[in-house]
Design a protein around this motif. Structure first.
Motif, short mmCIF file in Angstrom:
data_model
loop_
_atom_site.label_atom_id
_atom_site.label_comp_id
_atom_site.label_asym_id
_atom_site.label_seq_id
_atom_site.Cartn_x
_atom_site.Cartn_y
_atom_site.Cartn_z
N SER A 110 1.43 12.83 -3.59
CA SER A 110 1.52 11.24 -2.41
C SER A 110 0.40 10.54 -2.68
CB SER A 110 1.54 11.92 -1.18
OG SER A 110 -0.11 12.83 -1.44
N GLY A 111 0.83 8.96 -1.96
CA GLY A 111 -1.11 8.65 -1.86
C GLY A 111 -2.23 9.77 -1.14
N THR A 112 -1.77 9.80 -0.41
CA THR A 112 -2.93 11.09 -0.19
C THR A 112 -3.83 11.44 -0.97
OG1 THR A 112 -2.02 11.27 2.20
CG2 THR A 112 -3.93 12.88 1.60
N GLU A 113 -2.34 11.98 -1.69
CA GLU A 113 -3.20 12.64 -3.21
C GLU A 113 -3.87 12.13 -4.07
OE1 GLU A 113 -1.06 16.30 -5.57
OE2 GLU A 113 0.09 15.75 -4.31
N ILE A 221 -9.56 0.32 -6.55
CA ILE A 221 -8.78 -0.61 -5.66
C ILE A 221 -7.44 0.78 -5.16
CG2 ILE A 221 -7.19 -2.17 -5.44
CD1 ILE A 221 -10.20 -2.81 -5.76
N ASP A 222 -7.38 0.32 -4.02
CA ASP A 222 -6.30 1.75 -3.57
C ASP A 222 -5.03 0.48 -3.76
OD1 ASP A 222 -4.34 2.88 -1.96
OD2 ASP A 222 -5.90 3.52 -0.43
N GLU A 223 -3.89 0.62 -4.38
CA GLU A 223 -2.75 -0.07 -4.19
C GLU A 223 -1.63 0.84 -4.07
OE1 GLU A 223 -2.21 -3.55 -5.19
OE2 GLU A 223 -3.89 -3.22 -7.22
N VAL A 224 -1.38 1.47 -3.43
CA VAL A 224 -0.38 2.40 -2.51
C VAL A 224 1.13 1.53 -1.42
CG1 VAL A 224 0.30 4.64 -1.36
CG2 VAL A 224 -1.88 4.70 -2.93
N ILE A 225 -0.11 0.75 -1.06
CA ILE A 225 0.76 -0.18 -0.64
C ILE A 225 1.40 -1.39 -1.86
CG2 ILE A 225 1.62 -1.48 1.08
CD1 ILE A 225 1.18 0.64 2.63
N THR A 226 0.32 -1.70 -2.40
CA THR A 226 -0.05 -3.33 -2.97
C THR A 226 0.81 -3.81 -4.00
OG1 THR A 226 -2.10 -3.14 -3.00
CG2 THR A 226 -2.18 -4.39 -1.39
N GLY A 248 1.14 5.08 -5.28
CA GLY A 248 2.13 5.98 -4.86
C GLY A 248 3.42 5.12 -4.03
N LYS A 249 4.42 5.51 -3.45
CA LYS A 249 5.18 4.73 -2.33
C LYS A 249 6.66 4.15 -3.23
CE LYS A 249 3.01 4.04 1.00
NZ LYS A 249 3.19 4.58 2.22
N VAL A 250 6.29 2.77 -4.55
CA VAL A 250 6.92 2.66 -4.75
C VAL A 250 7.65 3.04 -6.25
CG1 VAL A 250 7.27 0.24 -3.68
CG2 VAL A 250 5.69 0.67 -6.06
C1 LIG Z 1 -3.27 2.03 1.38
C2 LIG Z 1 -2.78 3.58 0.67
N1 LIG Z 1 -3.05 4.67 0.60
C3 LIG Z 1 -3.18 5.92 0.72
C4 LIG Z 1 -1.95 6.57 1.45
C5 LIG Z 1 -0.91 7.84 1.63
O1 LIG Z 1 0.20 7.38 0.69
P1 LIG Z 1 1.29 8.75 1.03
O2 LIG Z 1 1.46 8.43 2.69
O3 LIG Z 1 1.70 8.59 0.29
O4 LIG Z 1 -0.31 9.93 1.25
C6 LIG Z 1 -1.12 5.08 2.02
C7 LIG Z 1 -0.13 5.73 2.97
O5 LIG Z 1 1.07 4.41 3.56
C8 LIG Z 1 -1.77 4.13 2.43
O6 LIG Z 1 -1.07 2.93 3.11
#
Ligand SMILES: Cc1ncc(COP(=O)(O)O)c(C=O)c1O
Length: 386
Positions: A110-113, A221-226, A248-250
Motif C-alpha cells: 500500500s501507499g501507507t506502507e 516526493i510522494d507520488e502515490v496519486i500523482t 502505489g495505486k496505479v
Molecule cells: C499521496 C498519498 N500517499 C499515500 C497514500 C496512502 O496510500 P494507501 O491508501 O494505498 O495506503 C495516499 C492515499 O490516498 C496518498 O494519496
C-alpha cells in the motif's frame, strides 16, 4: 429496506460503523458495489454510475481490463505468492527505474506502507529523526504522518515530525535554518489531494530541493496519486530530482501495491548484502499477481497515453469551470471545490457519477470522448444551483 441497507445492517454488527475504509464512508452509508466493467460500476440496487473515483485514482484502465485480467490470472495460475522472489519484481523495478530515473526499488502492499518504509530508510541513511511535511497533505495512515495530536498517536511519534504550511518557501527556509541538521527527510506531495488538489509552485519545489541539499537532508516526493500524471511522475514536470519517491495505486494494475524508489546509496539501507541496517519483510510484498497486473497496466500507459488522458481531464475541467463550478487539479485528476461534500457526493451519485467523497474525480483510459461529455453533463446538472 434496500439491499444496501441490509448489507450495512449486517456490517455494523461486525465492523466499527460498518466500515473498513474511513475514506469512502458517506452517511447514512455508502452503496455496495457489485460489478465494474470498463468505465462503469453497478451497485447492489442495479444503479449504474460512470466511475470517476476509480478506486481513489488507482484504476488507470477502468474495471476488468481484459489484458490486465489475463496477466493476473496467468500469474495466479502458477502460484499467487511464494517464499521466494520472482522475475516479475525484477521486471517491475527495471520498468520503474527506466520511467523515473530512480536507481533502486522496494515493494510493499500500500501507499501507507511505502511511506513508512521510505521514512525508515531516510532515517537509517541520514542517522537523523525529523520528518518535515506540509499541512493538509495526506501520506496514508502511519502514525508518523497523520495530524499531530491525532487520537492514538504517541506524543513522541508526533514530535518526530514538523508540519509546515503548504507552498511557503519562507517557512521552509526558516525551519531548515533552525533544525536542518536534524532533518532526515522533507516529504512533499506536489499536488496534495486532501489539501485541495492544487499543484505547488515550482519555486517551492525548487526551494525544497535546494534547502534539503544545503542541510544534508533527503527530499522525498510522494507520488502515490500523482504518478499517473507523467511518465515518471509529476516531479519530472517540475524538473527536480528527488532522493526518494513513494508510489502505489496505479502501479498495481488494480491490486494492492506500494513501492519506494530512490538513490542507490539511500535504498541500500535495506540491502542484506553489505551492512544495510534495515530489515524489512512483507509476506505479500512484490507478489506475482500484483506485479504481473501492474506491469501490464503501466506498459500500456506510456507518454502518449498519458498525454491523451491528461488532455481529456483538462478539457473536462475547462467545461466544468465554464459552467461556473470551482475545480482544482491537473490533467486526469480533478477536484470539485464544494461546501457540503456529503450532499455533493450523493447528488453526483444519483446523477450517475461515482466521485471521491471529497469531490475528487479521476479519469481512466477507457473513457471515450462521449463518456467525458456524459461526465460533464451529469456533474453540471447535478450541481446546478448547489
Ligand atoms: C499521496 C498519498 N500517499 C499515500 C497514500 C496512502 O496510500 P494507501 O491508501 O494505498 O495506503 C495516499 C492515499 O490516498 C496518498 O494519496
Amino acid at each position: 429496506m434496500t439491499s444496501a441497507d441490509k448489507l450495512f445492517a449486517r456490517a455494523v454488527d461486525v465492523m466499527p460503523g460498518g466500515n473498513t475504509r474511513s475514506t469512502l464512508f458517506v452517511e447514512p452509508h455508502p452503496p455496495y458495489a457489485v460489478a465494474g466493467a470498463g468505465a462503469f460500476v453497478v451497485d447492489s440496487a442495479g444503479h449504474r454510475t460512470i466511475d470517476c473515483n476509480n478506486n481513489y485514482t488507482a484504476l488507470i484502465h477502468g474495471h476488468a481490463d481484459p489484458e490486465i485480467l489475463a496477466a493476473a490470472s496467468d500469474a495466479a495460475a502458477k502460484g499467487t505468492a511464494f517464499g521466494l522472489p520472482t522475475s516479475y519484481e525484477v521486471d517491475m523495478a527495471e520498468l520503474l527505474s527506466a520511467r523515473t530515473g530512480m536507481q533502486k526499488w522496494r515493494f510493499c502492499n500500500s501507499g501507507t506502507e511505502a511511506v513508512m518504509m521510505l521514512i525508515r530508510g531516510a532515517r537509517a541513511h541520514t542517522g537523523r529523526d525529523l520528518v518535515v511535511r506540509f499541512d493538509g497533505s495526506y501520506h496514508g495512515t502511519y502514525d508518523g504522518v497523520v495530524s499531530p495530536g491525532a487520537s492514538g498517536v504517541p506524543a513522541g511519534v508526533a514530535d518526530a515530525s514538523i508540519v509546515l504550511p503548504q507552498d511557503d518557501v519562507e517557512a521552509l527556509d526558516a525551519a531548515m535554518q533552525a533544525l536542518g541538521d536534524r532533518v532526515a527527510v522533507v516529504l512533499l506531495d506536489l499536488m496534495p489531494n486532501r489539501a485541495g488538489l492544487r499543484p505547488v509552485s515550482s519555486e517551492f519545489a525548487s526551494a525544497a530541493r535546494r534547502l534539503t541539499h544545503e542541510h544534508g537532508a533527503l527530499l522525498a516526493i510522494d507520488e502515490v496519486i500523482t504518478f499517473r500524471l507523467g511518465g515518471g511522475g509529476l516531479h519530472q514536470t517540475y524538473e527536480i530530482t528527488p532522493d526518494l519517491v513513494s508510489l502505489g495505486k496505479v502501479i498495481g494494475g488494480g491490486f494492492p501495491v506500494g513501492a519506494v524508489g530512490g538513490r542507490a546509496d539511500v535504498l541500500d539501507a535495506f540491502s542484506p548484502l553489505g551492512d544495510g541496517p534495515v530489515a524489512w519483510g512483507g509476506t505479500f510484498s512484490a507478489n506475482p499477481v500484483t506485479m504481473a497486473a501492474g506491469l501490464t497496466a503501466i506498459r500500456r500507459y506510456d507518454e502518449s497515453d498519458i498525454a491523451v488522458l491528461n488532455a481529456k481531464g483538462d478539457g473536462l475541467r475547462g467545461r466544468l469551470v465554464d459552467a461556473g463550478l470551482a475545480v482544482n487539479g491537473r490533467g486526469s485528476l480533478l477536484r470539485l471545490v464544494v461546501e457540503d461534500a456529503k450532499t455533493t457526493w450523493w447528488r453526483l451519485y444519483e446523477a450517475g457519477v461515482l466521485a471521491g467523497t471529497n469531490g475528487l474525480l479521476a479519469l481512466s483510459t477507457v473513457m471515450t470522448d462521449e463518456d467525458v461529455d456524459l461526465i460533464a453533463n451529469r456533474v453540471i446538472s447535478a450541481l446546478d444551483g448547489a
